[in-house]
Scaffold this active site. Structure first.
Site, PDB file in Angstrom:
ATOM      1  N   GLU A 213      19.327  69.042  47.397  1.00 57.03           N
ATOM      2  CA  GLU A 213      18.596  70.275  47.073  1.00 57.03           C
ATOM      3  C   GLU A 213      19.655  71.339  46.825  1.00 57.03           C
ATOM      4  OE1 GLU A 213      15.257  70.679  46.902  1.00 57.03           O
ATOM      5  OE2 GLU A 213      14.763  68.628  47.460  1.00 57.03           O
ATOM      6  N   CYS A 247      17.615  80.408  47.164  1.00 55.89           N
ATOM      7  CA  CYS A 247      18.024  79.476  46.107  1.00 55.89           C
ATOM      8  C   CYS A 247      17.163  79.624  44.853  1.00 55.89           C
ATOM      9  CB  CYS A 247      17.966  78.048  46.614  1.00 55.89           C
ATOM     10  SG  CYS A 247      16.345  77.591  47.236  1.00 55.89           S
TER      11      CYS A 247
HETATM   12  P1  NAD Z   1      27.207  75.110  51.277  1.00 58.78           P
HETATM   13  O1  NAD Z   1      27.138  74.034  50.265  1.00 58.78           O
HETATM   14  O2  NAD Z   1      28.475  75.885  51.399  1.00 58.78           O
HETATM   15  O3  NAD Z   1      26.920  74.529  52.740  1.00 58.78           O
HETATM   16  C1  NAD Z   1      25.818  73.697  53.017  1.00 58.78           C
HETATM   17  C2  NAD Z   1      26.170  72.769  54.183  1.00 58.78           C
HETATM   18  O4  NAD Z   1      27.280  71.961  53.799  1.00 58.78           O
HETATM   19  C3  NAD Z   1      26.560  73.481  55.469  1.00 58.78           C
HETATM   20  O5  NAD Z   1      25.919  72.832  56.546  1.00 58.78           O
HETATM   21  C4  NAD Z   1      28.061  73.312  55.547  1.00 58.78           C
HETATM   22  O6  NAD Z   1      28.549  73.180  56.863  1.00 58.78           O
HETATM   23  C5  NAD Z   1      28.317  72.026  54.783  1.00 58.78           C
HETATM   24  N1  NAD Z   1      29.602  72.028  54.079  1.00 58.78           N
HETATM   25  C6  NAD Z   1      30.248  73.090  53.524  1.00 58.78           C
HETATM   26  N2  NAD Z   1      31.389  72.694  52.939  1.00 58.78           N
HETATM   27  C7  NAD Z   1      31.488  71.362  53.125  1.00 58.78           C
HETATM   28  C8  NAD Z   1      32.452  70.369  52.756  1.00 58.78           C
HETATM   29  N3  NAD Z   1      33.540  70.686  52.086  1.00 58.78           N
HETATM   30  N4  NAD Z   1      32.217  69.102  53.110  1.00 58.78           N
HETATM   31  C9  NAD Z   1      31.113  68.763  53.801  1.00 58.78           C
HETATM   32  N5  NAD Z   1      30.180  69.662  54.181  1.00 58.78           N
HETATM   33  C10 NAD Z   1      30.350  70.934  53.862  1.00 58.78           C
HETATM   34  O7  NAD Z   1      25.964  76.056  50.967  1.00 58.78           O
HETATM   35  P2  NAD Z   1      25.563  77.413  51.655  1.00 58.78           P
HETATM   36  O8  NAD Z   1      26.547  78.472  51.302  1.00 58.78           O
HETATM   37  O9  NAD Z   1      25.255  77.194  53.096  1.00 58.78           O
HETATM   38  O10 NAD Z   1      24.168  77.707  50.919  1.00 58.78           O
HETATM   39  C11 NAD Z   1      24.096  78.324  49.684  1.00 58.78           C
HETATM   40  C12 NAD Z   1      23.814  77.345  48.565  1.00 58.78           C
HETATM   41  O11 NAD Z   1      22.729  76.504  48.890  1.00 58.78           O
HETATM   42  C13 NAD Z   1      23.399  78.056  47.276  1.00 58.78           C
HETATM   43  O12 NAD Z   1      24.016  77.422  46.193  1.00 58.78           O
HETATM   44  C14 NAD Z   1      21.902  77.853  47.231  1.00 58.78           C
HETATM   45  O13 NAD Z   1      21.342  77.897  45.946  1.00 58.78           O
HETATM   46  C15 NAD Z   1      21.770  76.493  47.836  1.00 58.78           C
HETATM   47  N6  NAD Z   1      20.438  76.331  48.394  1.00 58.78           N
HETATM   48  C16 NAD Z   1      19.582  75.450  47.809  1.00 58.78           C
HETATM   49  C17 NAD Z   1      18.290  75.304  48.314  1.00 58.78           C
HETATM   50  C18 NAD Z   1      17.308  74.359  47.710  1.00 58.78           C
HETATM   51  O14 NAD Z   1      16.249  74.160  48.314  1.00 58.78           O
HETATM   52  N7  NAD Z   1      17.557  73.777  46.560  1.00 58.78           N
HETATM   53  C19 NAD Z   1      17.904  76.061  49.407  1.00 58.78           C
HETATM   54  C20 NAD Z   1      18.805  76.934  49.975  1.00 58.78           C
HETATM   55  C21 NAD Z   1      20.071  77.054  49.472  1.00 58.78           C
END
Ligand code: NAD
Length: 464
Positions: A213, A247
């Site tokens: 997602e 998002c």
């Molecule tokens: P992110 O991708 O930075 O982090 C998401 C998760 O991944 C966190 O739990 C984090 O600890 C983990 N993570 C971060 N870096 C990592 C790595 N290098 N390796 C493994 N795991 C890692 O996202 P965010 O900043 O928390 O959220 C924002 C993003 O999420 C935006 O792009 C937004 O559009 C998207 N989002 C999508 C939805 C949806 O339903 N499609 C909903 C909410 C947010």
């Protein structure tokens, strides 16, 4: 999670627990969902408090967009799960005569749910509902950027569920990296496109099915026929809810050149009505999650294009609801998903130009059009691809549990919510039961003189 236990040990315990078969009966799943529902209700205040402590999210929005949403989904799932989980009879093929065919919904096994910070409660618990309803064991990895919510969820889950059933692993990149090396049975990830790629690559090593997602730039079109005042209100609500950290927030607007100025006046008025003369003082307007995101967003604000807002305050991680006018695709704000309270306005004259521009960019998670031109709306729905689509509205397709929620292409793979969450966390197993009172001799060698008959049978099958 008990801090002494390693990730490998959790996996081992969950695998053993899963194979006892305890999680499979629908009655067990419903019981766990009811326990979870009660826990959420009991802890409503604490959850709102944690969300406020993490990024000043107000109680109303915490209930509307997180707690309330989850309660709706859990109640809906408890009500319908028996029906969803029942093996489904399927019309058999005459080619298999005599047989009876069906689909069984098998739990995957150990499911890892990784969630982001922007709706840190809802985006952790909503997939959890799906995973429980599917009969799995679950590892939850909340976001480290919302430490209060993460800690609270760990306390609630570990205090009420056995770790061999549901476990919480707190932490960031290191812990997630370790989890992704394990032999899991399903990974459900919500987050950025960049980390989505890392997750999918890790999953490929063990051939683990993934649901991604993700995010992206969701366009919103406002044409000449739109009710401009209402459009401005619904767009401002969808964009500035959660300070734009949603998002599916409309990322940018395509406004028809002929109504550009009138639309801007409405936006100004609506912002004033919703957040007052100084939105910094509004209790309903949250802050940016951290300094890194504050800096990233601040760099997107080109002062020459600001027509509303533009104020920033690093100490408070505050960015005012900001509107940028006459933006072009070359501006910095159009490079990546904004994910903050900045709304760029691009103009258009011909809808075909808009469609072709949108189609040259990655497929968005959501698309919005405000219009009363039915042909134009139809044209846009049929000639673009996006995770979801709303007409004369923003965000609200998310709320209908009968609609699948998910992205396409860069905005994600797979979907969930309601029955789709159950499907997301189960494997559809085809089961064929063949009768033994008859055995068609045609398929067995030697084939000599059988081809003509075989072709006749295939001819009949094609006519059925
Ligand atoms: P992110 O991708 O930075 O982090 C998401 C998760 O991944 C966190 O739990 C984090 O600890 C983990 N993570 C971060 N870096 C990592 C790595 N290098 N390796 C493994 N795991 C890692 O996202 P965010 O900043 O928390 O959220 C924002 C993003 O999420 C935006 O792009 C937004 O559009 C998207 N989002 C999508 C939805 C949806 O339903 N499609 C909903 C909410 C947010």
């Amino acid at each position: 999670m008990n801090s002494k236990i390693t990730i490998e040990e959790i996996i081992q315990k969950q695998r053993e627990y899963f194979y006892t078969g305890v999680t499979k009966p629908v009655s067990f799943r419903i019981r766990q969902l009811k326990i979870l529902k009660e826990l959420i209700k009991e802890n409503e205040k604490a959850i709102s408090g944690a969300l406020f402590a993490d990024f000043k999210k107000c109680e109303f929005e915490s209930f509307a967009t997180e707690i309330g949403m989850v309660l709706l989904d859990i109640t809906h799932t408890i009500k319908h799960l028996k029906k969803w989980a029942k093996p489904k009879r399927i019309r058999p093929s005459l080619a298999n005569f005599p047989s009876s065919d069906s689909i069984y919904f098998d739990p995957y096994g150990i499911c890892l749910i990784i969630s982001p910070w922007n709706y840190p409660f809802q985006l952790l618990v909503d997939p959890l509902i799906g995973a429980i309803s599917g009969g799995n064991t679950i590892i939850l990895k909340p976001s480290e950027l919302t430490p209060n919510t993460s800690k609270l969820m760990n306390e609630i889950i570990s205090g009420n569920f056995k770790e061999e059933y549901i476990s919480v692993v707190e932490g960031g990149v290191e812990e997630t990296g370790l989890l992704l090396k394990q032999k899991l049975d399903k990974i459900f990830f919500t987050g950025s496109v960049a980390v989505g790629r890392i997750v999918m690559q890790a999953a490929a090593n063990n051939l683990i099915p993934v649901t991604l997602e993700l995010g992206g730039k969701s366009p919103c079109i406002v044409d000449e026929t739109a009710k401009l005042k209402l459009a401005a209100k619904r767009i401002v609500w969808g964009k500035f809810l959660n300070a734009g950290q949603t998002c599916i927030a409309p990322d940018y607007i395509y406004i028809h050149k002929n109504v550009q100025n009138e639309f801007i006046e409405h936006i100004k008025q609506v912002l004033k009505n919703l957040y007052g003369d100084d939105p910094k003082l509004s209790k309903d307007f949250p802050r940016i999650i951290n300094e890194r995101n504050f800096n990233r967003l601040s760099e997107m604000i080109n002062p020459d294009k600001v027509i509303i807002g533009g104020e920033t305050n690093k100490d408070e991680l505050y960015i005012a609801p900001t509107v940028l006018n006459n933006v072009s695709r070359k501006d910095k704000v159009m490079e990546d998903e904004i994910f903050g309270p900045i709304l760029p306005l691009l103009t258009f004259k011909n809808i075909n130009d808009v469609i072709s521009e949108i189609n040259q960019h990655p497929k968005p998670l959501a698309m919005y059009i405000f219009s009363h031109n039915k042909m134009q709306v139809k044209q846009l729905i049929e000639n673009t691809s996006s995770g979801g689509f709303c007409v004369n509205e923003t965000l609200s397709h998310f709320v209908n549990l009968n609609l699948p929620f998910g992205g396409v292409g860069n905005s994600g793979i797979g979907n969930y919510h309601g029955k789709y969450s159950f499907k997301c966390f189960t494997h559809e197993k085809s089961v064929l039961r063949k009768a033994t009172w008859f055995d068609m001799p045609l398929r067995y060698p030697p084939y000599k003189r059988k081809l003509g008959m075989l072709k006749k049978v295939f001819g009949i099958l094609q006519k059925l």
